[in-house]
Design a protein around this motif. Structure first.
Motif, mmCIF file in Angstrom:
data_model
loop_
_atom_site.group_PDB
_atom_site.id
_atom_site.type_symbol
_atom_site.label_atom_id
_atom_site.label_comp_id
_atom_site.label_asym_id
_atom_site.label_seq_id
_atom_site.Cartn_x
_atom_site.Cartn_y
_atom_site.Cartn_z
ATOM 1 N N THR A 65 57.545 51.735 68.612
ATOM 2 C CA THR A 65 58.933 51.412 68.320
ATOM 3 C C THR A 65 59.783 52.649 68.572
ATOM 4 O O THR A 65 59.261 53.765 68.653
ATOM 5 N N SER A 66 61.074 52.464 68.710
ATOM 6 C CA SER A 66 61.960 53.587 69.021
ATOM 7 C C SER A 66 63.007 53.763 67.935
ATOM 8 O O SER A 66 63.293 52.849 67.159
ATOM 9 N N TYR A 67 63.563 54.949 67.865
ATOM 10 C CA TYR A 67 64.649 55.258 66.937
ATOM 11 C C TYR A 67 65.470 56.385 67.554
ATOM 12 O O TYR A 67 65.047 57.036 68.526
ATOM 13 N N ARG A 69 67.269 60.004 66.980
ATOM 14 C CA ARG A 69 67.344 61.195 66.131
ATOM 15 C C ARG A 69 68.725 61.822 66.347
ATOM 16 O O ARG A 69 68.971 62.501 67.339
ATOM 17 N N SER A 156 60.235 51.065 62.415
ATOM 18 C CA SER A 156 60.874 52.247 61.843
ATOM 19 C C SER A 156 62.118 51.818 61.083
ATOM 20 O O SER A 156 62.776 50.839 61.444
ATOM 21 N N MET A 158 65.605 53.437 58.550
ATOM 22 C CA MET A 158 66.355 54.547 57.978
ATOM 23 C C MET A 158 66.610 54.218 56.517
ATOM 24 O O MET A 158 67.162 53.170 56.196
ATOM 25 N N VAL A 237 64.277 58.942 58.066
ATOM 26 C CA VAL A 237 63.809 57.931 59.011
ATOM 27 C C VAL A 237 62.290 57.882 58.922
ATOM 28 O O VAL A 237 61.616 58.914 59.094
ATOM 29 N N SER A 239 58.504 55.600 59.696
ATOM 30 C CA SER A 239 57.831 54.629 60.549
ATOM 31 C C SER A 239 56.491 54.230 59.957
ATOM 32 O O SER A 239 55.922 54.939 59.125
#
Length: 240
Positions: A65-67, A69, A156, A158, A237, A239
């Protein structure tokens, strides 16, 4: 015509008998039976291997998965950098355009375009650090960088008002919750900005496009305690 049909019909019983004799011979031949079973076992094993590989491939592709920063050019050691760029948002004193912040890549590609402004177009500008006094004076009025990161976990999130993940979750980064100031007419979303932010060099022009300030808790309809009036909110954040 009658002769031809008679010849064809007379040959059918012979062929059928020959086929049946061949099949009986094959079935009675233990070597042939054994070889056939072995071949079937090999093919079944090959199919099992292909199914296992397919499941592993699907599992691997779905476990990432992506997030974003916010405030950094790079990703944590546990994640892979997809791209880096500049935080973008709409001007703080405008009511239109998008509400959400975007991580704009540092290598844009263009389609059909005209290099002039339209009165009814959306706007996106750079984002400046304004109220990040916990970051020190070295960030004020500088533009905010960002990095899109890929993590080998399936999801992920927040979490606001915490700088540590809950049990069972892996921390990607922690920081402070930031947004537009509450007095500004332009709305914005809340971002989790890294607690040790980078800056975009040579960007301290104080153009005040989109801006970021610390977010404080207000005890009106918010439960206090556990929250405290006027206290800056952390974020993390995570995950899993």
């Amino acid at each position: 015509m009658i002769v031809v049909v008679w010849i064809l019909l007379s040959t059918v019983p012979g062929r059928l008998c020959s086929d049946l004799r061949d099949k009986r011979l094959l079935l009675n031949d233990q070597t042939v039976v054994h070889e056939t079973i072995q071949q079937l076992q090999v093919e079944v094993q090959q199919l099992k291997t292909e199914v296992t590989q397919l499941k592993q491939s699907q599992s691997a592709s779905s476990s990432y998965t992506s997030y974003i920063r916010w405030g950094r050019h790079s990703c944590p050691a546990s994640s892979t950098l997809t791209y880096r760029g500049f935080a973008g948002g709409h001007p703080y004193n405008e009511t239109g355009s998008g509400v959400n912040f975007l991580c704009l890549p540092d290598d844009p590609l263009w389609g059909i375009h005209r290099d002039d402004f339209n009165s009814y177009s959306g706007w996106i500008t750079g984002v400046e650090y304004e109220g990040g006094y916990f970051f020190g004076s070295g960030t004020r009025n500088y533009d905010v960088p960002c990095a899109v990161c890929l993590t080998p976990y399936s999801t992920s999130i927040m979490i606001p008002a915490r700088n540590v993940c809950y049990d069972g979750w892996h921390m990607e980064y922690s920081g402070y919750l930031m947004s537009n100031a509450h007095r500004h007419i332009g709305e914005s979303e809340y971002l989790c900005v890294d607690e040790k932010p980078d800056i975009i060099p040579n960007s301290q022009s104080n153009t005040d496009g989109a801006v970021l300030y610390m977010v404080e808790s207000v005890c009106r309809s918010l439960s206090c305690p556990p929250y405290v009036a006027g206290r800056e909110l952390t974020c993390v954040v995570c995950s899993k």
